[in-house]
Structure formats: structure tokens, C-alpha cells
Design an enzyme around this catalytic site. Sequence first.
Site, short mmCIF file in Angstrom:
data_model
loop_
_atom_site.label_atom_id
_atom_site.label_comp_id
_atom_site.label_asym_id
_atom_site.label_seq_id
_atom_site.Cartn_x
_atom_site.Cartn_y
_atom_site.Cartn_z
N LYS A 214 0.82 -1.22 0.00
CA LYS A 214 0.00 0.00 0.00
C LYS A 214 0.85 1.27 0.00
O LYS A 214 0.48 2.27 -0.61
CB LYS A 214 -0.96 -0.03 1.19
CG LYS A 214 -1.97 -1.15 1.08
CD LYS A 214 -3.00 -1.10 2.19
CE LYS A 214 -3.77 -2.42 2.27
NZ LYS A 214 -4.45 -2.79 1.03
N ASN B 252 2.28 1.67 -3.55
CA ASN B 252 1.19 2.03 -4.47
C ASN B 252 0.78 3.49 -4.29
O ASN B 252 0.56 4.21 -5.27
CB ASN B 252 -0.03 1.13 -4.23
CG ASN B 252 0.21 -0.31 -4.61
OD1 ASN B 252 1.13 -0.62 -5.35
ND2 ASN B 252 -0.61 -1.20 -4.08
N ALA C 290 -5.86 -2.12 -5.09
CA ALA C 290 -5.17 -0.82 -5.11
C ALA C 290 -6.07 0.37 -5.43
O ALA C 290 -5.56 1.49 -5.57
CB ALA C 290 -3.96 -0.82 -6.05
N ALA C 291 -7.39 0.16 -5.50
CA ALA C 291 -8.27 1.31 -5.74
C ALA C 291 -8.13 2.33 -4.60
O ALA C 291 -8.09 3.54 -4.84
CB ALA C 291 -9.73 0.85 -5.87
N GLY C 292 -8.05 1.84 -3.37
CA GLY C 292 -7.88 2.74 -2.22
C GLY C 292 -6.55 3.47 -2.27
O GLY C 292 -6.44 4.64 -1.88
N ASP C 293 -5.51 2.79 -2.75
CA ASP C 293 -4.19 3.41 -2.86
C ASP C 293 -4.20 4.49 -3.94
O ASP C 293 -3.57 5.55 -3.79
CB ASP C 293 -3.13 2.37 -3.20
CG ASP C 293 -3.16 1.19 -2.24
OD1 ASP C 293 -3.57 1.37 -1.09
OD2 ASP C 293 -2.79 0.08 -2.66
N GLU D 221 0.40 -1.11 6.93
CA GLU D 221 1.14 -2.34 6.65
C GLU D 221 2.55 -2.30 7.25
O GLU D 221 3.36 -3.19 6.98
CB GLU D 221 1.21 -2.61 5.14
CG GLU D 221 -0.13 -3.02 4.57
CD GLU D 221 -0.09 -3.36 3.10
OE1 GLU D 221 -1.01 -4.06 2.64
OE2 GLU D 221 0.84 -2.92 2.39
O1 RIB Z 1 -3.89 -2.11 -1.62
C1 RIB Z 1 -3.37 -3.08 -2.48
C2 RIB Z 1 -2.14 -3.68 -1.91
O2 RIB Z 1 -2.48 -4.37 -0.75
C3 RIB Z 1 -1.47 -4.68 -2.80
O3 RIB Z 1 -0.54 -4.10 -3.68
C4 RIB Z 1 -0.83 -5.65 -1.83
O4 RIB Z 1 0.54 -5.48 -1.71
C5 RIB Z 1 -1.53 -5.38 -0.51
O5 RIB Z 1 -0.70 -4.94 0.43
#
Ligand code: RIB
Length: 311
Positions: A41, A44, A252-255, A143
Amino acid sequence: MSGRVFVVGSMSADVTTFSQRLPAPGETIHGDRLSLVLGGKGANQAIAAARAGAATALIGCVGDDLFRDLVLDGLRAADVIVDGVRTVPGPTGVAHIRVDRHTGQNDIVIVAGANGALSGQDAERQLRAMGAGSGDVLLLQLEVPVTTSVHAARVAAGLGMIVVLDPAPATELPDELWPALTAVTPNESEAALLTGIPAGQPDAAKRAVRWFADRGVDHPIVTLAERGLVGVWDHQLRTLPAIPAEAVDTTAAGDAFAGALGAALASGDSWADAVLRGSAAGAYAVTVEGASPSLPTAAQVDQVLAGATRA
Ligand code: RIB
């Protein structure tokens, strides 16, 4: 002059399988495709902010294994500054992702590896060394150790930065964190876990937004996927409808949302415009498979917004 975006957070190798459905517990099924790409995250968010046009630095830890180059090369290729990334002995973080090709939904198991080695002192040292301050934005997720994110948030608030936490994956957080945050951007399940309010519908999400506001967050924003989002900006509780998108992979939409939001705030956009750009970036990300490959450029966000205006 534009501010910069700093990200304190994770970086991982994403090992993703794509299949027509997800297996039931104990079941083995055939998949269609496997991909191995940069994710995490933190990484990203940093790539999303850089692609949105912000000068962006990632602060975190990578292992000394075969995934180190995948991570660092991917970040450099996206113009993310990696001077604040420390190599530590042992494995790089890994995410094992399964994507259901029918729904675009995923599930993810992460193994922290080097991400677990990032300390609050690392983050503070790097933020101060790079001269972070007023006008700059700090993006956080969960994370890396919670104590690291909390310390980084408090240091950044003290430096006058805009501090945005995406509380994913959600976990219990200390009360002292909330006043250090300018914004918090949970999805509905994260908001429910943090507030105890089942936040799936806009009315309940508004109660969750107030819960964060009562604890000192200026701009709580609860994202509700295809039901849009609810949040506080311009001193009012507001809703924003979702931009329609054909979801093939929601990873990864949230990222994408956080990175585009952060870049827009760093460039001096209003909160209303920044939230809109974040929402458009999230809508784009679900239409492309993979985590980092799905993060849009500023031009791609412009195209999504132009399409939504025409519709
Ligand atoms: O938010 C998406 C991410 O969550 C992924 O790229 C994966 O690594 C997880 O951590």
C-alpha cells in the site's frame, strides 16, 4: 510552489492469481494467469502520487532478497524518490492476492517481511532530513508497525504537514493518533472496525464520519465503493457519488484514491477538487488488472473526469 508528497509505509512483491472464481476452503482450482509486480500500500500510494504529478518520496524498508530489485526498480521507474528506503537483512514484504475474474473482487494475505522493520525513528529521521514541512503531505497506511505510523503522524503534524491515513488493513488504533490526522480515509469495513458503526449505507457512514470528527480528524472520508463516499470538507458533511466503472480488479483502488488525493492537496487544490480527483483515480484503478499497473497518470484521471461530466 507545489508541496511534496511523502509516504511512510510498505512495499511488497505482489504475487497475484486470476481465476474464474475463488476456491472454497480446501479446494484446488485452475487459474488463468499469474502476475508478479511491485505492490504494497505504501509503494502504491507513492506511485499514484508521482503519476499524478507530485514530487514524491517513499520512506520504508526492503529486504535483501530477490524481490529487492523488483521493488526498487519499479519505484524508480515511476520517479519515486527512494533515498529514504532502507535495505534490511531478510525477506522483502510479500502479498499473496487472489482475484475473482467474474466480480473483480480480491482477497489478500500479506507477510510483512522487511516492512516490519520500519521504526518511527526511521520515519522521523527521514522526514526531518528531507526538510518536510508546511505545504507537504504525508500519506500513511497500516502495513508497517502501528507505532511507526502513529509516531510519523505526530511528527508530521508537528512539522505542519497535511497528514492523511488510509487505515488499511484496519486494526485498533490509539486515541492519541486522531488529532494528528488531517484526514482519514477508511472504506466501509475499516470504518466499521474502527468505530463499531456498521458503515455500509450513506446514513450509517455519516455517523462513522462524525465519530472520527469528534476525535479530532478535520476531514474524515468514508469510501463506499460503487455507492460513492461520505466525508467532511468545506466545513460540511458531504456526499460524492461514485464514478461508474467496469471493475476487473479492485486491488489498489484505495491506494489510487489516497495517492491522487495527496498529490492534489500538495499542489494546492481545494479539498473538494482533491477528493474528486481521488475518486476518479480509484474508478480508473478498478478497470485495470494488478496493483501498481492500475494506478493512473494525471491525464488518465482527467479523462475519467471528462467522461463522468459527459455521462
Ligand atoms: O492495496 C493493495 C495492496 O495491498 C497490494 O498491492 C498488496 O501489496 C496489498 O498490500
